[in-house]
Design a protein around this motif. Structure first.
Motif, PDB file in Angstrom:
ATOM      1  N   GLN A   1       0.824  -1.206   0.000  1.00 56.13           N
ATOM      2  CA  GLN A   1       0.000   0.000   0.000  1.00 56.13           C
ATOM      3  C   GLN A   1       0.860   1.259   0.000  1.00 56.13           C
ATOM      4  O   GLN A   1       0.604   2.208  -0.751  1.00 56.13           O
TER       5      GLN A   1
ATOM      6  N   ASN B   1       2.598   1.677  -3.399  1.00 51.75           N
ATOM      7  CA  ASN B   1       1.679   2.201  -4.403  1.00 51.75           C
ATOM      8  C   ASN B   1       1.431   3.691  -4.201  1.00 51.75           C
ATOM      9  O   ASN B   1       1.310   4.455  -5.169  1.00 51.75           O
ATOM     10  N   GLU B   2       1.351   4.098  -2.942  1.00 49.88           N
ATOM     11  CA  GLU B   2       1.125   5.518  -2.652  1.00 49.88           C
ATOM     12  C   GLU B   2       2.300   6.367  -3.113  1.00 49.88           C
ATOM     13  O   GLU B   2       2.124   7.419  -3.737  1.00 49.88           O
TER      14      GLU B   2
ATOM     15  N   TRP C   1       4.604   5.431  -5.369  1.00 51.87           N
ATOM     16  CA  TRP C   1       4.687   5.299  -6.830  1.00 51.87           C
ATOM     17  C   TRP C   1       3.738   6.272  -7.520  1.00 51.87           C
ATOM     18  O   TRP C   1       4.107   6.968  -8.473  1.00 51.87           O
ATOM     19  N   HIS C   2       2.511   6.337  -7.040  1.00 50.75           N
ATOM     20  CA  HIS C   2       1.516   7.234  -7.639  1.00 50.75           C
ATOM     21  C   HIS C   2       1.941   8.688  -7.481  1.00 50.75           C
ATOM     22  O   HIS C   2       1.784   9.496  -8.395  1.00 50.75           O
ATOM     23  N   ALA C   3       2.506   9.030  -6.319  1.00 52.00           N
ATOM     24  CA  ALA C   3       2.944  10.402  -6.086  1.00 52.00           C
ATOM     25  C   ALA C   3       4.102  10.792  -7.000  1.00 52.00           C
ATOM     26  O   ALA C   3       4.209  11.943  -7.435  1.00 52.00           O
TER      27      ALA C   3
ATOM     28  N   TYR D   1       4.956   9.221 -10.097  1.00 48.44           N
ATOM     29  CA  TYR D   1       4.756   9.052 -11.534  1.00 48.44           C
ATOM     30  C   TYR D   1       3.412   9.544 -12.055  1.00 48.44           C
ATOM     31  O   TYR D   1       3.158   9.469 -13.259  1.00 48.44           O
ATOM     32  N   HIS D   2       2.567  10.048 -11.177  1.00 43.69           N
ATOM     33  CA  HIS D   2       1.274  10.566 -11.623  1.00 43.69           C
ATOM     34  C   HIS D   2       1.027  11.947 -11.015  1.00 43.69           C
ATOM     35  O   HIS D   2      -0.050  12.230 -10.506  1.00 43.69           O
ATOM     36  N   GLN D   3       2.035  12.796 -11.112  1.00 46.45           N
ATOM     37  CA  GLN D   3       1.947  14.103 -10.466  1.00 46.45           C
ATOM     38  C   GLN D   3       1.031  15.075 -11.213  1.00 46.45           C
ATOM     39  O   GLN D   3       0.678  16.121 -10.679  1.00 46.45           O
TER      40      GLN D   3
ATOM     41  N   GLU E   1      -1.949  14.359 -11.941  1.00 45.51           N
ATOM     42  CA  GLU E   1      -3.301  14.128 -11.476  1.00 45.51           C
ATOM     43  C   GLU E   1      -3.528  14.852 -10.150  1.00 45.51           C
ATOM     44  O   GLU E   1      -2.591  15.058  -9.374  1.00 45.51           O
TER      45      GLU E   1
ATOM     46  N   GLN F   1      -3.886  15.709  -6.442  1.00 44.49           N
ATOM     47  CA  GLN F   1      -3.522  15.013  -5.215  1.00 44.49           C
ATOM     48  C   GLN F   1      -3.505  16.027  -4.079  1.00 44.49           C
ATOM     49  O   GLN F   1      -3.458  17.233  -4.289  1.00 44.49           O
TER      50      GLN F   1
END
Length: 261
Positions: free
Chosen positions: A240, A243-244, A246-248, A250-252, A254, A256
């Motif tokens: 978890q 993933n948090e 990773w998302h922060a 590589y998906h900046q 989006e 947040q």
């Protein structure tokens, strides 16, 4: 705990051929005494520049960096720096490399030998103390570099992707070795990495940076106990957090809930 390293509204720009590149823009961050912090982010986000400021190798254009409340004006023995390149002297043995900084500090031969042997033992290289770097594996060379940093008894370790050039298995082994060493002799550690798993496995907090301009995007607490174990890497809690982060990273683009520095 008290802040050990303090970045206060630091800014850094570099002149390019036809433009100005903003490596860091108004970055503020507090790192506590004996805290293990990892810094991760996309290429060009200013991770290494930030660490360079703490090391006294990079001067901010604006703002200030402090260690123990004193402004950083250059390198100092209380801050050990470890880079991805091993930077070992090829003509010196493991012991000679570890003793080098102690010799510059003016310690006696007896004290140098004592400290070097303690540091070499700490990283598990006692059987290779008389070996030259050319006979060592990449992981052993990096352990020698860590021993050299520990030997001068720094209060702060600044590590810029020290395991980045190693194979996956050696990298995992050295992560465990580093945590074992840190558990025995607590230091404040600022560890730069591109590897999300490594960032989560090592740290109490993960600092996620964003690029253009370089800034802090999120700060994620790693609520996992030490010592960290292989079983922990496979746990749902680790997944978890991974993933948090990773998302922060590589998906900046989006939306947040960005955490202010």
């Amino acid at each position: 705990m008290n802040s050990k390293i303090s970045f206060q509204n630091v800014t850094k720009t570099f002149d390019l051929k036809d433009s100005v590149f903003t490596a860091l823009d108004d970055v503020s961050l507090e790192i506590e005494d004996q805290e293990f912090v990892t810094v991760v982010g996309p290429s060009g986000c200013g991770k290494s520049t930030l660490m360079g400021m703490a090391a006294g190798l990079v001067t901010p254009d604006g703002g200030q960096v402090e260690v123990d409340g004193a402004p950083v004006t250059g390198p100092g023995p209380e801050r050990g720096v470890i880079f991805q390149q091993y930077a070992l002297f090829p003509w010196l043995t493991v012991r000679g490399n570890v003793e080098f900084g102690l010799k510059l500090a003016g310690l006696s031969a007896e004290e140098r030998r004592k400290r070097a042997e303690q540091a070499i033992d700490l990283v598990g290289l006692t059987d290779f103390a008389d070996a030259l770097p050319k006979t060592l594996s990449g992981g052993m060379k990096q352990r020698c570099a860590i021993a050299r940093a520990y030997a001068v008894d720094p209060e702060v370790l600044l590590m810029d992707e020290p395991f980045g050039a190693l194979d996956a298995l050696t990298r995992v082994q050295l992560q465990d070795q580093l945590l074992d060493t840190w558990t025995q002799q607590k230091r404040t550690v600022m560890f730069i990495t591109h590897d999300v798993d490594e960032a989560v496995y090592l740290a109490r907090r993960v600092i996620v940076m964003a690029a253009r301009p370089g800034r802090i995007f999120r700060i994620i607490d790693v609520d996992l106990p030490y010592p960290r174990t292989e079983e922990m890497r496979l746990s749902p809690e680790f997944a978890q957090l991974r993933n948090e982060v990773w998302h922060a990273v590589y998906h900046q683009d989006e939306p947040q809930d960005a955490v202010a520095a």
